[in-house]
Structures are given as structure tokens and as C-alpha cells.
Design a protein around this motif. Structure first.
Motif, PDB file in Angstrom:
ATOM      1  N   HIS A   1     -50.170  16.238  32.669  1.00  0.00           N
ATOM      2  CA  HIS A   1     -50.895  16.232  33.955  1.00  0.00           C
ATOM      3  C   HIS A   1     -49.922  16.132  35.130  1.00  0.00           C
ATOM      4  O   HIS A   1     -50.119  16.756  36.173  1.00  0.00           O
ATOM      5  CB  HIS A   1     -51.904  15.088  33.998  1.00  0.00           C
ATOM      6  CG  HIS A   1     -53.197  15.424  33.312  1.00  0.00           C
ATOM      7  ND1 HIS A   1     -54.320  15.824  34.004  1.00  0.00           N
ATOM      8  CD2 HIS A   1     -53.532  15.467  32.009  1.00  0.00           C
ATOM      9  CE1 HIS A   1     -55.296  16.084  33.142  1.00  0.00           C
ATOM     10  NE2 HIS A   1     -54.843  15.870  31.914  1.00  0.00           N
TER      11      HIS A   1
ATOM     12  N   CYS B   1     -38.276   6.324  37.737  1.00  0.00           N
ATOM     13  CA  CYS B   1     -39.629   5.949  38.163  1.00  0.00           C
ATOM     14  C   CYS B   1     -40.471   5.610  36.940  1.00  0.00           C
ATOM     15  O   CYS B   1     -40.469   6.346  35.959  1.00  0.00           O
ATOM     16  CB  CYS B   1     -40.247   7.132  38.905  1.00  0.00           C
ATOM     17  SG  CYS B   1     -41.997   6.911  39.297  1.00  0.00           S
ATOM     18  N   TRP B   2     -41.172   4.473  36.977  1.00  0.00           N
ATOM     19  CA  TRP B   2     -42.104   4.132  35.901  1.00  0.00           C
ATOM     20  C   TRP B   2     -43.536   4.334  36.406  1.00  0.00           C
ATOM     21  O   TRP B   2     -43.853   4.012  37.563  1.00  0.00           O
ATOM     22  CB  TRP B   2     -41.944   2.660  35.483  1.00  0.00           C
ATOM     23  CG  TRP B   2     -40.834   2.397  34.517  1.00  0.00           C
ATOM     24  CD1 TRP B   2     -39.725   3.155  34.315  1.00  0.00           C
ATOM     25  CD2 TRP B   2     -40.731   1.278  33.621  1.00  0.00           C
ATOM     26  NE1 TRP B   2     -38.936   2.586  33.342  1.00  0.00           N
ATOM     27  CE2 TRP B   2     -39.528   1.434  32.897  1.00  0.00           C
ATOM     28  CE3 TRP B   2     -41.526   0.165  33.353  1.00  0.00           C
ATOM     29  CZ2 TRP B   2     -39.112   0.507  31.937  1.00  0.00           C
ATOM     30  CZ3 TRP B   2     -41.112  -0.757  32.396  1.00  0.00           C
ATOM     31  CH2 TRP B   2     -39.921  -0.579  31.698  1.00  0.00           C
ATOM     32  N   GLY B   3     -44.383   4.871  35.520  1.00  0.00           N
ATOM     33  CA  GLY B   3     -45.807   5.007  35.843  1.00  0.00           C
ATOM     34  C   GLY B   3     -46.623   4.776  34.583  1.00  0.00           C
ATOM     35  O   GLY B   3     -46.071   4.674  33.486  1.00  0.00           O
ATOM     36  N   GLY B   4     -47.936   4.693  34.727  1.00  0.00           N
ATOM     37  CA  GLY B   4     -48.809   4.468  33.578  1.00  0.00           C
ATOM     38  C   GLY B   4     -49.409   3.067  33.607  1.00  0.00           C
ATOM     39  O   GLY B   4     -49.340   2.374  34.626  1.00  0.00           O
TER      40      GLY B   4
ATOM     41  N   GLY C   1     -51.498   3.477  39.438  1.00  0.00           N
ATOM     42  CA  GLY C   1     -52.661   4.360  39.374  1.00  0.00           C
ATOM     43  C   GLY C   1     -52.262   5.763  38.946  1.00  0.00           C
ATOM     44  O   GLY C   1     -51.111   6.015  38.560  1.00  0.00           O
TER      45      GLY C   1
ATOM     46  N   VAL D   1     -58.545   0.200  32.488  1.00  0.00           N
ATOM     47  CA  VAL D   1     -59.014   1.426  33.147  1.00  0.00           C
ATOM     48  C   VAL D   1     -59.600   1.096  34.524  1.00  0.00           C
ATOM     49  O   VAL D   1     -59.377   1.821  35.505  1.00  0.00           O
ATOM     50  CB  VAL D   1     -60.040   2.157  32.247  1.00  0.00           C
ATOM     51  CG1 VAL D   1     -60.633   3.347  32.971  1.00  0.00           C
ATOM     52  CG2 VAL D   1     -59.380   2.595  30.944  1.00  0.00           C
TER      53      VAL D   1
ATOM     54  N   TYR E   1     -60.978  -6.928  18.074  1.00  0.00           N
ATOM     55  CA  TYR E   1     -59.823  -7.312  18.884  1.00  0.00           C
ATOM     56  C   TYR E   1     -59.963  -8.767  19.309  1.00  0.00           C
ATOM     57  O   TYR E   1     -61.070  -9.305  19.354  1.00  0.00           O
ATOM     58  CB  TYR E   1     -59.765  -6.468  20.172  1.00  0.00           C
ATOM     59  CG  TYR E   1     -59.307  -5.043  19.973  1.00  0.00           C
ATOM     60  CD1 TYR E   1     -58.068  -4.758  19.428  1.00  0.00           C
ATOM     61  CD2 TYR E   1     -60.118  -3.980  20.357  1.00  0.00           C
ATOM     62  CE1 TYR E   1     -57.642  -3.455  19.262  1.00  0.00           C
ATOM     63  CE2 TYR E   1     -59.700  -2.659  20.197  1.00  0.00           C
ATOM     64  CZ  TYR E   1     -58.458  -2.409  19.651  1.00  0.00           C
ATOM     65  OH  TYR E   1     -58.031  -1.118  19.488  1.00  0.00           O
TER      66      TYR E   1
END
Ligand code: B12
Length: 506
Positions: free
Chosen positions: A28, A98-101, A123, A214, A378
Motif C-alpha cells: 500500500h 522511518c518506522w511505521g505500523g 496511523g 485498530v 487470549y
């Protein structure tokens, strides 16, 4: 015309090669760069390329890159993310990282504090990354300061921009699957079919469950794709890729019925068996017409967050569904030939043992109502308050949680601490500081008996005779609720090796 900036996008290893699915986050992001003509991306997928650190260093040595982007999920992906970031910082000290997720979105302060992280995108990154790539290359501090959701460093100081509104995600072209080499290697044999493909049709989720990453990522927003886009994707999967079934990674598949109908019509035409995340209330509200389309489209299994049999707790965590709806939905699914895969959160910080026992009783009642119901257990591990979406944080005061000795639980403040085994377990909903050894054992024993008595249909690897033997062996224990120390099942299990959905699943 100046050359487009280039980014190396990395998915650190999180699962086996056999379980590797399309690294959708990176696809994406690469698509967003293409769409906006803001840059070009190369992808290294650590699930397929097991020596992904060397592969990343090799790619950086061979080509010109302006940035490295790493997708990081909390839990087992953290250690390899740290390792690759450190290796890059050492070999290419001037390369921005750069970190994302989910991890950096939920633990922004810890992520941006790491010496090997220069930028954190909170985000969805589809809008932020194209702007970041240009601003970082031009060292344009004013432009960096205008990127919503970005955390960055200016003269050693951390700057945290405000979060922005979430814009439309996917564009109108196919994702750049060719960046993965041969995309066919991501098709998998599953209980859905011989060649199952992973796909994300809609993004986000309109609910605000306090425990869910989420909600923290999307702040209660969702966007459905136009039917024509889904049709184009399914046509490509079936005709070009040879896929015969689909696993929809959409955070919550069934949205408002009137918006879903055009999508279900497309799916009914393709009739490729599918799996998705869903909610009990949404399925219960579907009209007969919608169910007819669901039947034609061949929905095989729906993963539904049941969470708890306690209506008060469901309300507190803003789940928005009730236990009676969980019971009704397993019956409804049975009538329509859909397997409900229910996930539960046992051992909450309050009334820990009693809640766990009540959940076990509820699971047994649900199994009586629909024996095909699959169950994932869980441990309830609430998100730290700071992880929640800014708009949700304001709505409820933080609820402190306490460990076994009654001390307030202090969450890690560094990436390395989050990578320690007890916090990896916390992120995987496998353990929590308020559990004692007896309760841990109790949960493990219950799950052992349950999964031997009802082996999951998702397990294609254990032999049929082995599953039948375990089912018979576990029968009396399950019938008489004798869960304590199922040593004979543990022993037999070592031979058969049943699949654990909470480890190999999503
Ligand atoms: C596929 C998947 C997996 C795969 C691995 C995926 C991979 N990286 O290869 C597997 C099965 C291994 C996995 C494991 C786990 N998962 Co998982 N997984 C998913 C799932 C279903 C889809 C991810 C996806 O592809 N999304 C589609 C893409 C387009 O969205 P995205 O990843 O969010 O990416 C966007 C943004 O995050 C951002 N972004 C992401 N990366 C980057 C990088 C950069 C540089 C930038 C700028 C931006 C950016 O931009 C992207 C595009 O908008 C999600 C749910 C979901 N629908 O997202 C859960 C989810 C991400 N998983 C989750 C979790 C918790 C786990 C586990 C750690 C624990 C668990 N028990 O489930 C386990 C580990 C289990 C174990 N014991 O090993 C949670 C995360 C929430 C949280 N609290 O952290 C989710 C949201 C499920 C949920 N509702 O709880 N998972």
C-alpha cells in the motif's frame, strides 16, 4: 526533472515462509508513492527472504536510496526490527530510518526515542509517506512540521506533530505486486482452497473498542472500496494469479448493509471461498437478501471478537456487542453453514479468576449450540492509555492496572524493553503481570483439552488419524470438565502437533 526519491521498505520476519502472505502494508505504501509520483520503492520481505538483514544491506549498497521504511508490529516482529535498524545505522549512518505500523503508532514515544529511528509515522502511512520522503530529502523542517501524525527529531529534540484526519487509502490502480518478485509464492494452501490469497478491501473500523490496536490506528473511521475496485482485484487474483480463495484482512469486513451489498454482489459472482473479521451484531442484522449473497460468495469462516460473557465488561471496553448476540450469532452461522471463529479475552485485570471460569463455561455453552464454533483464547492485556487514539483518550479516564503484588503495572518506555520476553507475551495477549502460575496452568490446560477435543479445521498438516485419536482421548475430560493436568493429551500432542490458531493465525 529531478530524480524521484527512493525508499527501501522492509517487512522484518514475523512468521514462517509457509505462512507468509502479501506484505500489504508495504504494498500500500509503494502504491501511494506511485500514485502521487512522490517516489519509488523497493521491498524486502523478511517472511520470504530469511536473511532479510543481509538482503536489506545489499540493496542499500547496490542502489541509491533516500530513506528506509520499516513496518513494525508489536511482539515477535520487534527484535528483528531492532536488529535490521541497528545494522543499517552502523553500515549507513546517514541513512534516515522511518518506522511505521502498529508498534510505533501505539508506542510512539518509545519508538522515536530509539537512536536508530529518525521518523515515526502514526496511523496509516498512505498520505504521510509521500510527503515525508520529499520533506526529508530536502531537509525542509517547515514541511516536516506540517505532516499529520509524524514524530521526528529536530536538533536532537523530539517533535510530535498532531494527528490528522484519515484520508482515502487505496487508489485506482492494482497494488504493485510485481515488486515482490513472483507474487504467486504468496498463495497458500489453506482450508479455504489450494491457492488462497490475502487481500485488504476496506480500511479501518468505525468502532472504538478500548482494547484494540485498530481503534488506536484509525480512531473509529473506515472506508469501503468501490465495488469496481474489488471486482478488478478479484479478477486479477483469479485470472492472472490463479488464486481460488481469499482471506480478507479488512479490520472489520461487514459494515452497513446498504454499503456492503454492491461488494457482496461482486463476491457472489466470483464465488471464491473466503474468511474475514466480522462482528456479531453486523451478522445478526443482515437481511435474507444479504445472507443469500453471502452464501453464494461462499463465506467459510468469520472471525468474531466475542471477548467475554460479561455484559458489563463488554460495555466498559466499548465493544458494542452483548453476550446474547454472541450466542445468537453462533446459531445463525450454523444455519448458514459459516464457521464462527470466536476470540475471547480471559484473565482480565479485575476479578481475574472468576471471569476466566465464567468464560470457559460460556465457551462450553457456545460449543453445545454450535459444535463447529472455533475458539481462540487470549489473555486480556489492555493497551497503555497513551497508546489509545487521541480522540478516545479524552473520552475515558485511564484505568490503572496492578500486578500480583498490587503494584501499578509500569509499561516499558524503550523499544528494547518492549522486546523483552514478558512484554512480547503481553503484546501477543499470551501473559500479563496479574496472572499467577496456577491460573496460567489452568488456562493452558483448558485450551489443551478444548483443542484436542475440537481440532481446528484450519489445521491441514496434522494427520486425520492423529486428530481423531486426540478427539477421543480428550472426550471424557471435556464432557466431565476435568481440565486439570491433561498430561496424556500433552504427550499425545507432541506426536500429532496440532496447529495453534493464536500463534499461527492472525
Ligand atoms: C497479517 C497480519 C499478521 C501476520 C503478519 C503480517 C506481516 N507483517 O507479515 C501474522 C499472522 C504473522 C500476524 C501475527 C500477529 N499479529 Co497481526 N495482523 C495481521 C492483519 C490481519 C493484517 C495486517 C495487514 O496486512 N494489514 C493491511 C495493511 C495495509 O495495513 P497496516 O499493516 O496497518 O499498514 C498501514 C499502517 O499501519 C501504516 N504502516 C505500516 N507499516 C508502515 C511502515 C512505514 C514506514 C510507514 C510510513 C507506515 C506504515 O501504513 C500502512 C498503509 O496504510 C492485522 C489486522 C489488519 N487488518 O490490519 C493484524 C494485526 C496487525 N495483528 C495484531 C497482532 C497483535 C498480532 C500478534 C503480535 C499477536 C496476536 N496474537 O495476534 C501476532 C503475533 C503472533 C505470534 N505469536 O507470533 C494486531 C495489532 C494491534 C496491536 N495491539 O498491536 C492486529 C491489528 C490485529 C488486531 N485487531 O488485534 N499478524
Amino acid at each position: 526533472m529531478p530524480e524521484l526519491p527512493r525508499i527501501l521498505l522492509i517487512n522484518p520476519t514475523i512468521t514462517s515462509r509457509r505462512s507468509a502472505r502479501f506484505p500489504l502494508a508495504l504494498l500500500h505504501l509503494a502504491a501511494a508513492l506511485q500514485r502521487t509520483a512522490a517516489g519509488d520503492a523497493e521491498i524486502v520481505d523478511g517472511n520470504v527472504d530469511r536473511d532479510f538483514i543481509q538482503a536489506s544491506l545489499g540493496a542499500l549498497a547496490r542502489g541509491h536510496f533516500d530513506m528506509v521504511g520499516i513496518t513494525v508490529m508489536g511482539g515477535p516482529q520487534l527484535a528483528p526490527s531492532i536488529a535490521v535498524s541497528r545494522a543499517i545505522r552502523e553500515r549507513f549512518p546517514r541513512m534516515p530510518i522511518c518506522w511505521g505500523g502498529y508498534f510505533p503508532t501505539l508506542q510512539t514515544e518509545a519508538a522515536i526515542a530509539a537512536p536508530y529511528v529518525d521518523y515515526v509515522v502514526r496511523g496509516p502511512g498512505d498520505h504521510a509517506l509521500p510527503r515525508l520522503l520529499a520533506a526529508a530529502r530536502d531537509r525542509d523542517a517547515a514541511a516536516l512540521a506540517r505532516i499529520p501524525g509524524l514524530a521526528w527529531k529536530q536538533a536532537g529534540e523530539v517533535v510530535r506533530n498532531a494527528d490528522g484526519a484519515i484520508g482515502p487509502a487505496a487508489g485506482d490502480t492494482l497494488l504493485p505486486y510485481d515488486k515482490l518478485g513472483d507474487p504467486r509464492r504468496y498463495l497458500a494452501r489453506t482450508y479455504l482452497g489450494e491457492r488462497t490469497v490475502a487481500h485488504q478491501a476496506a480500511t479501518g473500523c468505525r468502532f472504538h473498542c478500548t482494547f484494540c490496536g485498530v481503534a488506536a490506528m484509525f480512531g473509529g473511521t473506515t472506508q469501503l472500496p468501490p465495488a469496481a475496485r474489488l471486482e478488478r482485484d478479484l479478477a486479477w487474483f483469479r485470472n492472472e494469479l490463479g488464486a481460488d480463495s481469499v482471506q480478507y484482512f479488512d479490520n472489520n469486513f461487514f459494515d452497513r448493509e446498504r454499503d456492503m451489498l454492491p461488494l457482496l454482489e461482486v463476491m457472489a459472482r466470483y464465488s471464491m471461498p473466503w474468511w474475514c473479521f466480522a462482528r456479531a451484531d453486523a451478522l445478526l442484522d443482515l437481511s435474507d437478501h444479504a445472507w443469500e449473497l453471502v452464501r453464494k460468495s461462499r463465506l467459510r469462516m468469520a472471525y468474531i471478537g466475542a471477548e467475554s460473557p460479561n455484559a458489563r465488561m463488554l460495555k466498559e471496553i466499548r465493544k458494542g456487542t452483548r453476550p446474547d448476540q454472541t450466542m445468537d450469532v453462533v446459531k445463525l452461522c450454523r444455519r448458514h453453514g459459516v464457521i464462527p471463529e470466536l476470540s475471547f479475552m480471559v484473565a482480565p485485570p479485575e476479578d481475574t479468576e472468576a471471569e476466566t471460569e465464567r468464560t470457559f463455561d460460556f465457551i462450553r455453552a457456545l460449543k453445545r449450540a454450535n459444535p463447529d464454533t472455533e475458539v481462540v483464547v487470549y489473555v486480556y492485556t489492555p493497551l497503555p492509555d497513551a497508546s489509545r487514539h487521541a480522540s478516545d483518550r479524552r473520552k475515558r479516564p485511564p484505568v490503572p492496572v496492578f500486578d500480583l503484588d498490587g503494584r501499578p503495572v509500569v509499561f516499558p518506555t524503550t523499544v528494547e524493553e518492549w522486546a523483552a520476553p514478558q512484554w512480547v507475551d503481553y503484546a501477543c495477549h499470551a501473559d500479563a503481570p496479574w496472572l499467577d502460575e496456577r491460573l496460567r496452568r489452568r488456562i493452558r490446560d483448558f485450551v489443551t483439552v478444548l483443542r484436542c477435543r475440537f481440532p481446528t479445521v484450519q489445521d491441514l498438516h496434522s494427520p486425520a488419524w492423529g486428530k481423531q485419536a486426540l478427539r477421543t482421548l480428550a472426550g471424557w475430560r471435556y464432557r466431565h470438565a476435568r481440565f486439570g493436568h491433561p498430561w496424556e493429551l500433552e504427550l499425545a500432542n507432541r506426536l500429532v502437533r496440532l496447529r495453534l490458531p493464536q500463534v499461527s493465525g492472525l
